[in-house]
Design a protein around this motif. Sequence first.
Motif, PDB file in Angstrom:
ATOM      1  N   ARG A 159      11.250 -79.250  -6.487  1.00  0.00           N
ATOM      2  CA  ARG A 159       9.995 -78.498  -6.464  1.00  0.00           C
ATOM      3  C   ARG A 159      10.130 -77.165  -5.747  1.00  0.00           C
ATOM      4  N   ALA A 160      11.247 -76.958  -5.056  1.00  0.00           N
ATOM      5  CA  ALA A 160      11.452 -75.706  -4.325  1.00  0.00           C
ATOM      6  C   ALA A 160      11.902 -74.607  -5.279  1.00  0.00           C
ATOM      7  N   SER A 161      12.020 -73.399  -4.747  1.00  0.00           N
ATOM      8  CA  SER A 161      12.438 -72.275  -5.590  1.00  0.00           C
ATOM      9  C   SER A 161      13.856 -72.454  -6.097  1.00  0.00           C
ATOM     10  N   ARG A 162      14.719 -73.140  -5.310  1.00  0.00           N
ATOM     11  CA  ARG A 162      16.089 -73.432  -5.712  1.00  0.00           C
ATOM     12  C   ARG A 162      16.408 -74.859  -5.281  1.00  0.00           C
ATOM     13  N   PRO A 163      16.995 -75.689  -6.143  1.00  0.00           N
ATOM     14  CA  PRO A 163      17.384 -77.034  -5.716  1.00  0.00           C
ATOM     15  C   PRO A 163      18.511 -76.973  -4.698  1.00  0.00           C
ATOM     16  N   ILE A 164      18.606 -78.001  -3.864  1.00  0.00           N
ATOM     17  CA  ILE A 164      19.510 -77.961  -2.724  1.00  0.00           C
ATOM     18  C   ILE A 164      20.980 -77.898  -3.138  1.00  0.00           C
ATOM     19  N   VAL A 165      21.367 -78.530  -4.233  1.00  0.00           N
ATOM     20  CA  VAL A 165      22.767 -78.474  -4.647  1.00  0.00           C
ATOM     21  C   VAL A 165      23.158 -77.043  -5.011  1.00  0.00           C
ATOM     22  N   TYR A 166      22.259 -76.324  -5.651  1.00  0.00           N
ATOM     23  CA  TYR A 166      22.509 -74.906  -5.941  1.00  0.00           C
ATOM     24  C   TYR A 166      22.659 -74.126  -4.639  1.00  0.00           C
ATOM     25  N   THR A 167      21.759 -74.361  -3.699  1.00  0.00           N
ATOM     26  CA  THR A 167      21.770 -73.635  -2.427  1.00  0.00           C
ATOM     27  C   THR A 167      23.044 -73.895  -1.635  1.00  0.00           C
ATOM     28  N   LEU A 168      23.528 -75.137  -1.645  1.00  0.00           N
ATOM     29  CA  LEU A 168      24.736 -75.476  -0.886  1.00  0.00           C
ATOM     30  C   LEU A 168      26.009 -74.997  -1.581  1.00  0.00           C
ATOM     31  N   THR A 169      25.995 -75.002  -2.901  1.00  0.00           N
ATOM     32  CA  THR A 169      27.202 -74.652  -3.653  1.00  0.00           C
ATOM     33  C   THR A 169      27.403 -73.146  -3.766  1.00  0.00           C
ATOM     34  N   LYS A 170      26.330 -72.398  -3.859  1.00  0.00           N
ATOM     35  CA  LYS A 170      26.406 -70.963  -4.129  1.00  0.00           C
ATOM     36  C   LYS A 170      27.280 -70.208  -3.120  1.00  0.00           C
ATOM     37  N   PRO A 171      27.087 -70.363  -1.794  1.00  0.00           N
ATOM     38  CA  PRO A 171      27.925 -69.580  -0.865  1.00  0.00           C
ATOM     39  C   PRO A 171      29.389 -70.004  -0.852  1.00  0.00           C
ATOM     40  N   LEU A 172      29.699 -71.171  -1.396  1.00  0.00           N
ATOM     41  CA  LEU A 172      31.072 -71.661  -1.387  1.00  0.00           C
ATOM     42  C   LEU A 172      31.859 -71.254  -2.629  1.00  0.00           C
ATOM     43  N   LEU A 173      31.195 -71.204  -3.791  1.00  0.00           N
ATOM     44  CA  LEU A 173      31.935 -71.066  -5.036  1.00  0.00           C
ATOM     45  C   LEU A 173      31.542 -69.870  -5.898  1.00  0.00           C
ATOM     46  N   GLU A 174      30.450 -69.210  -5.596  1.00  0.00           N
ATOM     47  CA  GLU A 174      30.051 -68.077  -6.436  1.00  0.00           C
ATOM     48  C   GLU A 174      31.126 -66.985  -6.410  1.00  0.00           C
ATOM     49  N   GLY A 175      31.658 -66.656  -7.592  1.00  0.00           N
ATOM     50  CA  GLY A 175      32.671 -65.627  -7.699  1.00  0.00           C
ATOM     51  C   GLY A 175      34.034 -66.016  -7.171  1.00  0.00           C
ATOM     52  N   ARG A 176      34.268 -67.316  -6.979  1.00  0.00           N
ATOM     53  CA  ARG A 176      35.540 -67.780  -6.426  1.00  0.00           C
ATOM     54  C   ARG A 176      36.108 -68.892  -7.301  1.00  0.00           C
ATOM     55  N   LEU A 177      37.438 -69.046  -7.288  1.00  0.00           N
ATOM     56  CA  LEU A 177      38.099 -70.163  -7.978  1.00  0.00           C
ATOM     57  C   LEU A 177      37.674 -70.262  -9.444  1.00  0.00           C
ATOM     58  N   ARG A 178      37.624 -69.120 -10.098  1.00  0.00           N
ATOM     59  CA  ARG A 178      37.272 -68.999 -11.520  1.00  0.00           C
ATOM     60  C   ARG A 178      35.797 -69.245 -11.799  1.00  0.00           C
ATOM     61  N   TRP A 179      34.989 -69.473 -10.768  1.00  0.00           N
ATOM     62  CA  TRP A 179      33.559 -69.618 -10.980  1.00  0.00           C
ATOM     63  C   TRP A 179      32.953 -68.221 -11.132  1.00  0.00           C
ATOM     64  N   PRO A 180      31.951 -68.070 -11.965  1.00  0.00           N
ATOM     65  CA  PRO A 180      31.380 -66.741 -12.199  1.00  0.00           C
ATOM     66  C   PRO A 180      30.546 -66.266 -11.021  1.00  0.00           C
ATOM     67  N   GLY A 181      30.287 -64.983 -10.989  1.00  0.00           N
ATOM     68  CA  GLY A 181      29.364 -64.412 -10.016  1.00  0.00           C
ATOM     69  C   GLY A 181      27.993 -64.225 -10.654  1.00  0.00           C
ATOM     70  N   GLY A 182      27.117 -63.553  -9.929  1.00  0.00           N
ATOM     71  CA  GLY A 182      25.793 -63.247 -10.474  1.00  0.00           C
ATOM     72  C   GLY A 182      24.902 -64.447 -10.687  1.00  0.00           C
ATOM     73  N   TRP A 183      24.979 -65.424  -9.790  1.00  0.00           N
ATOM     74  CA  TRP A 183      24.193 -66.642  -9.991  1.00  0.00           C
ATOM     75  C   TRP A 183      22.696 -66.382  -9.969  1.00  0.00           C
ATOM     76  N   GLU A 184      22.261 -65.501  -9.100  1.00  0.00           N
ATOM     77  CA  GLU A 184      20.825 -65.233  -9.030  1.00  0.00           C
ATOM     78  C   GLU A 184      20.307 -64.626 -10.332  1.00  0.00           C
ATOM     79  N   LYS A 185      21.098 -63.758 -10.933  1.00  0.00           N
ATOM     80  CA  LYS A 185      20.705 -63.186 -12.226  1.00  0.00           C
ATOM     81  C   LYS A 185      20.614 -64.282 -13.285  1.00  0.00           C
ATOM     82  N   HIS A 186      21.607 -65.176 -13.299  1.00  0.00           N
ATOM     83  CA  HIS A 186      21.575 -66.274 -14.270  1.00  0.00           C
ATOM     84  C   HIS A 186      20.411 -67.215 -13.989  1.00  0.00           C
ATOM     85  N   TRP A 187      20.127 -67.445 -12.702  1.00  0.00           N
ATOM     86  CA  TRP A 187      19.010 -68.331 -12.378  1.00  0.00           C
ATOM     87  C   TRP A 187      17.698 -67.751 -12.907  1.00  0.00           C
TER      88      TRP A 187
END
Length: 227
Positions: A115-143
């Motif tokens: 029910r929040a603006s971002r689910p917790i798994v997204y919030t915890l994963t984003k600072p660790l993997l966004e734009g790293r280890l072949r994961w894409p960047g720009g998550w907020e734009k995609h969200w």
Amino acid sequence: MHNSGSGSPRPRGLVRGTLGMILALGAPPLLFYLLRFFGASVYLALVVVAVSTGLPALYSLLRAGSHRHPITTYFSLASVAAVALAFIPGSPQFLLARDALITAGTGLWFISTLRASRPIVYTLTKPLLEGRLRWPGGWEKHWESAPRFRRMWRVSTILWGSGFLLDALLRVALAYSLKPDAVPAATTAMYLGTTAVLMVLSNAYYIASGMLNPRSRLFAPSPGEVC
């Protein structure tokens, strides 16, 4: 372009969070068995473990101006909750099963963040993997623009929340079916196993959804979205 913002803070945060997780998982059972070796009762050993891990965690939470990693904060809150539960009267089995309340609370918390603006798994994963280890960047734009991307993270959050709830049920079963001395080791091993299974399942789901494919429909904007 997205690599410009992925400097040293992320690795430091990942290392800090990982070390905090290892300490939070390994120290309590080791202290429990050390106390039992020196003759402490099961109940006393469990109370001492809860207090000895909970007080430093409380200090960490109250310390002003500290920038804590979300994983470290989670384990600190769990340790403080364990202290409160340790002083509720009951049998050693009840005290051993108290971790199930914390794990169940974690599962319900995960699911409630849908029910929040971002689910917790997204919030915890984003600072660790966004734009790293072949994961894409720009998550907020995609969200903001891609409904499949949002759905993927909500489904993943439900997966993790349900996994923690199942873990809680198994903890209760172990606390009342095993000998008390066997429970701390068994529940620690079960937590590691649960986490490993959830990580494998969630990452398999991300890959199947197209997270590592820049041309995947996962990133397609909703109809009428202006790119």
